[in-house]
Motif scaffolding. Structure first.
Motif, PDB file in Angstrom:
ATOM      1  N   ILE A 143      -4.279   1.355   5.673  1.00 49.72           N
ATOM      2  CA  ILE A 143      -4.316   2.633   6.378  1.00 49.72           C
ATOM      3  C   ILE A 143      -4.668   2.402   7.846  1.00 49.72           C
ATOM      4  O   ILE A 143      -4.040   2.968   8.741  1.00 49.72           O
ATOM      5  CB  ILE A 143      -5.304   3.606   5.701  1.00 49.72           C
ATOM      6  CG1 ILE A 143      -4.712   4.052   4.359  1.00 49.72           C
ATOM      7  CG2 ILE A 143      -5.603   4.799   6.598  1.00 49.72           C
ATOM      8  CD1 ILE A 143      -5.677   4.797   3.465  1.00 49.72           C
ATOM      9  N   GLY A 144      -5.622   1.529   8.102  1.00 50.67           N
ATOM     10  CA  GLY A 144      -5.985   1.200   9.483  1.00 50.67           C
ATOM     11  C   GLY A 144      -4.814   0.588  10.231  1.00 50.67           C
ATOM     12  O   GLY A 144      -4.554   0.918  11.400  1.00 50.67           O
ATOM     13  N   LYS A 154      -6.309  -3.354  -0.844  1.00 55.37           N
ATOM     14  CA  LYS A 154      -6.184  -3.357   0.613  1.00 55.37           C
ATOM     15  C   LYS A 154      -5.832  -1.971   1.165  1.00 55.37           C
ATOM     16  O   LYS A 154      -5.316  -1.851   2.274  1.00 55.37           O
ATOM     17  CB  LYS A 154      -5.145  -4.386   1.054  1.00 55.37           C
ATOM     18  CG  LYS A 154      -5.579  -5.811   0.734  1.00 55.37           C
ATOM     19  CD  LYS A 154      -4.594  -6.827   1.236  1.00 55.37           C
ATOM     20  CE  LYS A 154      -5.096  -8.231   0.891  1.00 55.37           C
ATOM     21  NZ  LYS A 154      -4.150  -9.255   1.275  1.00 55.37           N
ATOM     22  N   THR A 155      -6.156  -0.942   0.406  1.00 54.11           N
ATOM     23  CA  THR A 155      -5.823   0.424   0.820  1.00 54.11           C
ATOM     24  C   THR A 155      -6.399   0.750   2.194  1.00 54.11           C
ATOM     25  O   THR A 155      -5.674   1.158   3.097  1.00 54.11           O
ATOM     26  CB  THR A 155      -6.318   1.443  -0.223  1.00 54.11           C
ATOM     27  OG1 THR A 155      -5.507   1.308  -1.400  1.00 54.11           O
ATOM     28  CG2 THR A 155      -6.206   2.872   0.277  1.00 54.11           C
ATOM     29  N   GLU A 156      -7.711   0.590   2.348  1.00 55.00           N
ATOM     30  CA  GLU A 156      -8.353   0.970   3.608  1.00 55.00           C
ATOM     31  C   GLU A 156      -7.812   0.159   4.785  1.00 55.00           C
ATOM     32  O   GLU A 156      -7.539   0.686   5.855  1.00 55.00           O
ATOM     33  CB  GLU A 156      -9.865   0.768   3.479  1.00 55.00           C
ATOM     34  CG  GLU A 156     -10.650   1.686   4.365  1.00 55.00           C
ATOM     35  CD  GLU A 156     -12.136   1.641   4.037  1.00 55.00           C
ATOM     36  OE1 GLU A 156     -12.905   1.515   4.998  1.00 55.00           O
ATOM     37  OE2 GLU A 156     -12.499   1.714   2.847  1.00 55.00           O
ATOM     38  N   ARG A 157      -7.629  -1.130   4.558  1.00 57.11           N
ATOM     39  CA  ARG A 157      -7.106  -2.014   5.606  1.00 57.11           C
ATOM     40  C   ARG A 157      -5.679  -1.603   6.004  1.00 57.11           C
ATOM     41  O   ARG A 157      -5.337  -1.556   7.184  1.00 57.11           O
ATOM     42  CB  ARG A 157      -7.134  -3.452   5.084  1.00 57.11           C
ATOM     43  CG  ARG A 157      -6.729  -4.478   6.081  1.00 57.11           C
ATOM     44  CD  ARG A 157      -6.892  -5.862   5.464  1.00 57.11           C
ATOM     45  NE  ARG A 157      -6.327  -6.861   6.345  1.00 57.11           N
ATOM     46  CZ  ARG A 157      -5.910  -8.035   5.968  1.00 57.11           C
ATOM     47  NH1 ARG A 157      -6.008  -8.397   4.720  1.00 57.11           N
ATOM     48  NH2 ARG A 157      -5.406  -8.878   6.830  1.00 57.11           N
ATOM     49  N   TYR A 176       0.838  -1.205   0.000  1.00 55.00           N
ATOM     50  CA  TYR A 176       0.000   0.000   0.000  1.00 55.00           C
ATOM     51  C   TYR A 176       0.876   1.260   0.000  1.00 55.00           C
ATOM     52  O   TYR A 176       0.644   2.191  -0.777  1.00 55.00           O
ATOM     53  CB  TYR A 176      -0.960   0.043   1.201  1.00 55.00           C
ATOM     54  CG  TYR A 176      -1.385   1.459   1.473  1.00 55.00           C
ATOM     55  CD1 TYR A 176      -2.300   2.108   0.626  1.00 55.00           C
ATOM     56  CD2 TYR A 176      -0.820   2.205   2.503  1.00 55.00           C
ATOM     57  CE1 TYR A 176      -2.635   3.437   0.821  1.00 55.00           C
ATOM     58  CE2 TYR A 176      -1.156   3.540   2.705  1.00 55.00           C
ATOM     59  CZ  TYR A 176      -2.062   4.147   1.859  1.00 55.00           C
ATOM     60  OH  TYR A 176      -2.375   5.472   2.036  1.00 55.00           O
ATOM     61  N   ASP A 178      -6.683   3.994  -4.670  1.00 57.82           N
ATOM     62  CA  ASP A 178      -7.792   3.093  -4.326  1.00 57.82           C
ATOM     63  C   ASP A 178      -7.899   1.884  -5.254  1.00 57.82           C
ATOM     64  O   ASP A 178      -8.664   0.963  -4.976  1.00 57.82           O
ATOM     65  CB  ASP A 178      -9.117   3.857  -4.292  1.00 57.82           C
ATOM     66  CG  ASP A 178      -9.226   4.751  -3.058  1.00 57.82           C
ATOM     67  OD1 ASP A 178      -8.497   4.505  -2.074  1.00 57.82           O
ATOM     68  OD2 ASP A 178     -10.030   5.703  -3.089  1.00 57.82           O
ATOM     69  N   SER A 213     -12.315  10.659  -0.146  1.00 60.25           N
ATOM     70  CA  SER A 213     -13.556  11.410  -0.124  1.00 60.25           C
ATOM     71  C   SER A 213     -13.328  12.914   0.069  1.00 60.25           C
ATOM     72  O   SER A 213     -14.071  13.709  -0.435  1.00 60.25           O
ATOM     73  CB  SER A 213     -14.492  10.876   0.968  1.00 60.25           C
ATOM     74  OG  SER A 213     -13.820  10.905   2.212  1.00 60.25           O
ATOM     75  N   ALA A 219      -7.480   9.490   3.372  1.00 61.21           N
ATOM     76  CA  ALA A 219      -7.104   8.199   2.809  1.00 61.21           C
ATOM     77  C   ALA A 219      -8.200   7.542   1.998  1.00 61.21           C
ATOM     78  O   ALA A 219      -7.937   6.748   1.121  1.00 61.21           O
ATOM     79  CB  ALA A 219      -6.654   7.256   3.933  1.00 61.21           C
ATOM     80  N   THR A 220      -9.433   7.864   2.283  1.00 64.35           N
ATOM     81  CA  THR A 220     -10.508   7.231   1.523  1.00 64.35           C
ATOM     82  C   THR A 220     -10.755   7.961   0.213  1.00 64.35           C
ATOM     83  O   THR A 220     -11.501   7.480  -0.620  1.00 64.35           O
ATOM     84  CB  THR A 220     -11.807   7.236   2.340  1.00 64.35           C
ATOM     85  OG1 THR A 220     -12.148   8.588   2.636  1.00 64.35           O
ATOM     86  CG2 THR A 220     -11.654   6.437   3.619  1.00 64.35           C
ATOM     87  N   TRP A 232      -6.262   9.829  -5.256  1.00 59.05           N
ATOM     88  CA  TRP A 232      -6.899   8.731  -4.516  1.00 59.05           C
ATOM     89  C   TRP A 232      -7.564   7.718  -5.433  1.00 59.05           C
ATOM     90  O   TRP A 232      -7.687   6.538  -5.091  1.00 59.05           O
ATOM     91  CB  TRP A 232      -7.858   9.271  -3.459  1.00 59.05           C
ATOM     92  CG  TRP A 232      -7.071   9.857  -2.323  1.00 59.05           C
ATOM     93  CD1 TRP A 232      -6.914  11.172  -2.024  1.00 59.05           C
ATOM     94  CD2 TRP A 232      -6.267   9.133  -1.381  1.00 59.05           C
ATOM     95  NE1 TRP A 232      -6.067  11.318  -0.953  1.00 59.05           N
ATOM     96  CE2 TRP A 232      -5.659  10.077  -0.533  1.00 59.05           C
ATOM     97  CE3 TRP A 232      -6.002   7.781  -1.177  1.00 59.05           C
ATOM     98  CZ2 TRP A 232      -4.806   9.719   0.512  1.00 59.05           C
ATOM     99  CZ3 TRP A 232      -5.161   7.415  -0.128  1.00 59.05           C
ATOM    100  CH2 TRP A 232      -4.575   8.371   0.690  1.00 59.05           C
TER     101      TRP A 232
END
Length: 188
Positions: free
Chosen positions: A162-163, A157-160, A130, A153, A186, A183-184, A149
């Protein structure tokens, strides 16, 4: 069993001059263990097993560090660029650097160079991927706008990731969250 190597041949050499120290090294396919002559069989057995274990760990670390060489990082970037960025992001240089205080990695679009903090050497490969996709995307879109983004995106596994990085930052009491803002995709 496939993929496992057989136990190496071991040669024990005893020395009357050696008093307390034990050492070992590889000589071709043989592991040579150097022991004091005064050592009994039980001690010999213990030290041979211990030295074999130490050699294995040392060799694993060496292989691991080769896996994380700058060349391996560049190869990983090529693969990720092909897979997620249509092969368009091609860095001129990429290298591991000492841990950064405020970032996981950085990209200089003007020189097409990427620097990755050594802090990431021990994260799961999907997290490192990522970060690399994120930095590679900066070669296509310098800022963190919506177009940037859209590229990032594409990595599933971008969101995962980042978490994971947010948790790692919090656990280590690092101030690296600003890099993850928006990160999303939005808002940027």
């Amino acid at each position: 069993m496939k993929g496992q190597s057989a136990e190496p041949q071991v040669e024990v050499r005893r020395s009357k001059r050696r008093r307390r120290t034990v050492s070992a090294y590889r000589d071709g396919g043989t592991v040579v263990v150097l022991l004091p002559a005064s050592m009994d069989e039980a001690e010999e057995e213990h030290w041979v097993a211990d030295m074999l274990s130490r050699l294995r760990r040392s060799e694993t670390r060496r292989r691991s560090s080769a896996r994380y060489s700058d060349e391996a990082l560049a190869a990983r970037c090529r693969d990720l660029s092909e897979a997620y960025l249509d092969g368009r992001a091609v860095p001129e240089g990429i290298r591991w650097v000492a841990p950064m205080r405020t970032r996981w990695a950085s990209c200089t679009p003007g020189t097409a160079t990427i620097r990755v903090s050594r802090r990431l050497r021990n994260v799961p490969s999907w997290v490192l991927d990522y970060v690399l996709v994120h930095e590679l995307a900066h070669l296509l879109e310098p800022g963190h706008g919506a177009d940037f983004w859209k590229w990032v995106d594409r990595y599933p596994k971008t969101e995962r990731a980042i978490g994971y990085l947010e948790g790692l930052s919090a656990a280590a009491n690092l101030d690296l969250d600003d890099e993850l803002d928006g990160a999303t995709g939005s808002d940027s």
